[in-house]
Design an enzyme around this catalytic site. Sequence first.
Site, PDB file in Angstrom:
ATOM      1  N   VAL A 123       0.830  -1.205   0.000  1.00  0.00           N
ATOM      2  CA  VAL A 123       0.000   0.000   0.000  1.00  0.00           C
ATOM      3  C   VAL A 123       0.864   1.254   0.000  1.00  0.00           C
ATOM      4  O   VAL A 123       0.585   2.221  -0.722  1.00  0.00           O
ATOM      5  CB  VAL A 123      -0.960  -0.004   1.203  1.00  0.00           C
ATOM      6  CG1 VAL A 123      -1.723   1.323   1.311  1.00  0.00           C
ATOM      7  CG2 VAL A 123      -1.946  -1.164   1.101  1.00  0.00           C
ATOM      8  N   LYS A 137      -3.630  -4.776  14.117  1.00  0.00           N
ATOM      9  CA  LYS A 137      -4.251  -3.563  13.592  1.00  0.00           C
ATOM     10  C   LYS A 137      -5.077  -2.853  14.661  1.00  0.00           C
ATOM     11  O   LYS A 137      -5.097  -1.620  14.735  1.00  0.00           O
ATOM     12  CB  LYS A 137      -5.114  -3.894  12.370  1.00  0.00           C
ATOM     13  CG  LYS A 137      -4.347  -4.496  11.194  1.00  0.00           C
ATOM     14  CD  LYS A 137      -3.164  -3.641  10.780  1.00  0.00           C
ATOM     15  CE  LYS A 137      -2.380  -4.275   9.644  1.00  0.00           C
ATOM     16  NZ  LYS A 137      -1.161  -3.497   9.304  1.00  0.00           N
TER      17      LYS A 137
END
Length: 301
Positions: free
Chosen positions: A17, A164
């Site tokens: 990303v 996360k």
Amino acid sequence: MDQEKPTVCVLDASTYVGFWILKGLLSRGYTVHAAIQKKGGESEVEKKIKEMETDVEGKLGVFTVDILDYHSILVALKGCSALFCCLDSSDEYDDKTVDLEVRGAINVVEACAQTYSLHKIVFSSSLTAAIWKENIGSTKDVDERCWSDQEFCRKKKLWNALAKTLSEKAAWALAMDRMLNMVSINAGLVLGPGVAQQNPGSIMSYLKGAAQMYENGVLASVDVSFLADVHIRAFEDPSTTGRYFCFNQIVKTEEETITLAKSLSPLLSLPPRYEYQGGEEVYAERLRTTKLNKLIEGTAY
């Protein structure tokens, strides 16, 4: 005459990303500090970034950082007005990776607090930080107010979700304490060119529990170019605040699961001679993107 665009930093620019955000920023005329974590050897992406450095006439600087070394992060951030924080593991997540990512997030945000030129953090997170709990189907609408249950993630060894959740929560707590302007982008499963080869560990960690996600209407995917664009929009729009769910599609039929598996080949494979049976069952969508829609329409709040 166009106003000169500010200098920004992408850390880690060598993640799948991060690299797409880097390319998007350069194409828009930004000067970028590409911060790359120290690893064993030089990856193909790192080689591409160093080649790009010679092609963009002073618009790209490459920095090597250790996310456990606060001072190396400060060097990469010097003179930057924003940070795009993209911490991700190139290997499958485990309990040790969780601790590393949380400590890294804290160091990165603290370094931002000590960088006086820096005005905004765009923190790349995941839907897995929002969807997991004991009774996953009990919430009718899953949106940015939702957080994954840490103990449930530990019990089920959902290490990606735990990493996360904890890293994003730690980043938010420190950003608020230091009065930093931060937004987070909570992405679905990231798809795009070469993703199965370049990002296999992260994909497999995200898909742990995929059947349960699918049956409860929270298995979603996002195209990497769209995701990168959303990160940049979130930086450029001064009205953005809080968390933003980001996905293109919710996988809710057998046919869509087959398409997903094929897009991740050879990482995922269907049984030999498998044929779509034409099943009619459609699982209800429960993820909501009201905030994302407003951002894309230019009316973020």
